[in-house]
Design a protein around this motif. Structure first.
Motif, short mmCIF file in Angstrom:
data_model
loop_
_atom_site.label_atom_id
_atom_site.label_comp_id
_atom_site.label_asym_id
_atom_site.label_seq_id
_atom_site.Cartn_x
_atom_site.Cartn_y
_atom_site.Cartn_z
N HIS A 1 0.78 -1.03 0.05
CA HIS A 1 -0.04 -0.06 -0.01
C HIS A 1 0.98 1.19 0.01
N VAL A 2 0.72 2.23 -1.15
CA VAL A 2 1.43 3.30 -1.24
C VAL A 2 0.66 4.46 -0.88
N LEU A 3 1.23 5.44 0.10
CA LEU A 3 0.37 6.66 0.11
C LEU A 3 1.09 7.88 -0.17
N VAL A 4 0.56 8.59 -1.15
CA VAL A 4 1.14 9.63 -1.60
C VAL A 4 0.66 11.01 -1.22
N MET B 1 3.49 5.64 -11.27
CA MET B 1 4.48 4.66 -11.16
C MET B 1 4.16 3.61 -10.39
N ALA B 2 3.74 3.83 -9.29
CA ALA B 2 3.49 3.04 -8.11
C ALA B 2 2.25 1.94 -8.65
N ALA B 3 1.10 2.43 -9.05
CA ALA B 3 0.15 2.03 -9.88
C ALA B 3 0.66 0.91 -10.94
N HIS C 1 -1.33 -0.61 -4.55
CA HIS C 1 -2.33 -0.18 -4.29
C HIS C 1 -2.07 1.21 -3.79
N VAL C 2 -2.61 2.31 -4.48
CA VAL C 2 -2.04 3.54 -3.99
C VAL C 2 -3.29 4.53 -3.50
N MET D 1 -6.06 8.67 -13.52
CA MET D 1 -5.38 7.44 -12.78
C MET D 1 -6.00 6.02 -13.16
N PRO D 2 -4.93 5.24 -12.88
CA PRO D 2 -5.31 3.77 -13.41
C PRO D 2 -6.38 3.43 -12.01
N ALA D 3 -7.06 2.23 -12.21
CA ALA D 3 -8.10 1.84 -11.50
C ALA D 3 -7.50 1.62 -9.75
N ASN D 4 -6.16 1.25 -9.72
CA ASN D 4 -5.58 0.89 -8.32
C ASN D 4 -5.27 2.22 -7.63
#
Length: 376
Positions: free
Chosen positions: A170-173, A186-188, A193-194, A211-214
């Motif tokens: 799980h990435v939090l930006v 990039m993470a997606a 999961h972002v 953004m992508p769906a994730n």
């Protein structure tokens, strides 16, 4: 105009401010370009390429500063360069004055004209000379974060994208600008999961569309951040207030809410950092650990990919360099409002509000400084 390109001497800074192609364009306009020997070596450009483009090579940094009317660099001058800077000499580079009081006072004392890449601003509030490095840093934040999530690096031991049967990281930006959007994408793309946070609802609507769906979007506030850090494996700080200190969105006490091995990457470290426990690090010694949380706070992240960064930066800066060289800094700034707001310190006077506010210094109106040059 006489233009000088010194070799960068900040720790592990391999970028150079001008490519041979840039030299060739300046020479076509009849400007003289001096480049320090081996200045482009770290970015993959040889002295022979610079000579072929029309540059004159000088062996020492002292000679470059001594002869040039305009110095173009990548990073701010460091202490050993301060005595080399001449009164009225134009320096065009990243300064980030709001994160360094010694640098601010040194440039005031030297009487230089400091035009900062990071505060050159278009009418739509975009920052054209920060964008290319923000794009690089945003993508690198995920690349480096993924590396430091590995157990040998004291991370949680998690593969960013997971594998079938195992949840991804799980990435939090924090921040939905150029850095944040690049980091999220990039993470997606790696399968994480972002969660992407920003304070602007219109910006979140836009990001949710593209953004992508994730990638999930969320309003940035203290409560939401406190909840999100509990579940995040990688947290990217991507907040920018042009020319001013970044706010501390992740506070020291929030580290206690994170799981051991969580990785923090603070891309805002140049502007003081948006993570309270952030302090600048180098590529040589990039991380440290507080409360079992890995901190990656390298102040010149794009310096690790110097070829990409140098070409991207020169693509953006060269049109402005050309205007400054053709017209002189005073006329160029009068004619181009984008360059005008890039002025931070002019001949001993602070002319950018964010810098004056950061260090409680008197602010001189930039128009007044430009008018003084007309009268003189």
């Amino acid at each position: 105009m006489v233009i000088g390109v010194p070799k960068e001497i900040k720790n592990n800074e391999n970028r150079v401010a001008l490519t041979p192609a840039g030299v060739a364009e300046l020479r076509k306009a009849s400007h003289t370009v001096y480049v320090q020997v081996n200045a482009g070596e770290g970015s993959g450009f040889s002295d022979e390429e610079y000579i072929g483009a029309g540059a004159i090579m000088l062996p020492t940094i002292e000679e470059i500063y001594g002869i040039a009317e305009m110095i173009i660099k990548v990073k701010e001058p460091i202490a050993q360069e301060y005595p080399l800077i001449k009164e009225n000499q134009l320096l065009f580079t990243y300064f980030h004055f709001a994160s360094s009081e010694p640098l601010t006072h040194a440039m005031i004392e030297r009487g230089a004209v400091c035009l900062a890449y990071e505060t050159v601003e278009k009418t739509d509030r975009s920052l054209p000379l920060l964008v290319p490095m923000s794009e690089v840093a945003g993508r690198m934040a995920i690349q480096e974060g993924a590396k430091y999530l590995e157990k040998p690096s004291k991370g949680r031991g998690i593969l960013l994208g997971g594998v079938p049967g195992v949840k991804p990281a799980h990435v939090l930006v924090l921040g939905g600008g150029i850095v944040g959007a690049q980091s999220a994408r990039m993470a997606a793309g790696l399968g994480a999961h972002v969660t992407l946070m920003d304070v602007s609802l219109p910006r979140l609507r836009y990001l949710a569309d593209v953004m992508p769906a994730n990638v999930d979007t969320m309003m940035s506030n203290e409560y939401n951040i406190r909840e999100a850090v509990k579940h995040a494996d990688l947290i990217v700080g991507a907040v920018l207030i042009p020319g001013a200190k970044a706010p501390h969105l992740v506070t020291r006490d929030m580290l206690k809410l994170m799981r051991p091995g969580t990785v923090l990457v603070d891309v805002a470290v140049d502007q003081g950092g948006c993570i309270e426990t952030c302090r600048p690090t180098t590529h040589e010694d990039p991380t440290y650990i507080i409360d079992d949380v890995v901190h990656y706070c390298v102040a010149n992240m794009p310096g690790a990919v110097p070829y990409t960064s140098t070409v991207a930066l020169t693509n953006a800066t060269l049109p402005y360099v050309m205007q400054l060289a053709n017209k002189g800094w005073q006329q160029a700034c009068r004619d181009n409002a984008e360059l005008k707001v890039g002025l931070n310190v002019v001949e001993g006077k602070v002319v950018y509000k964010g810098v004056a506010d950061a260090w409680n210094l008197p602010l001189t109106a930039v128009n007044e400084v430009l008018q003084e040059e007309v009268l003189s």
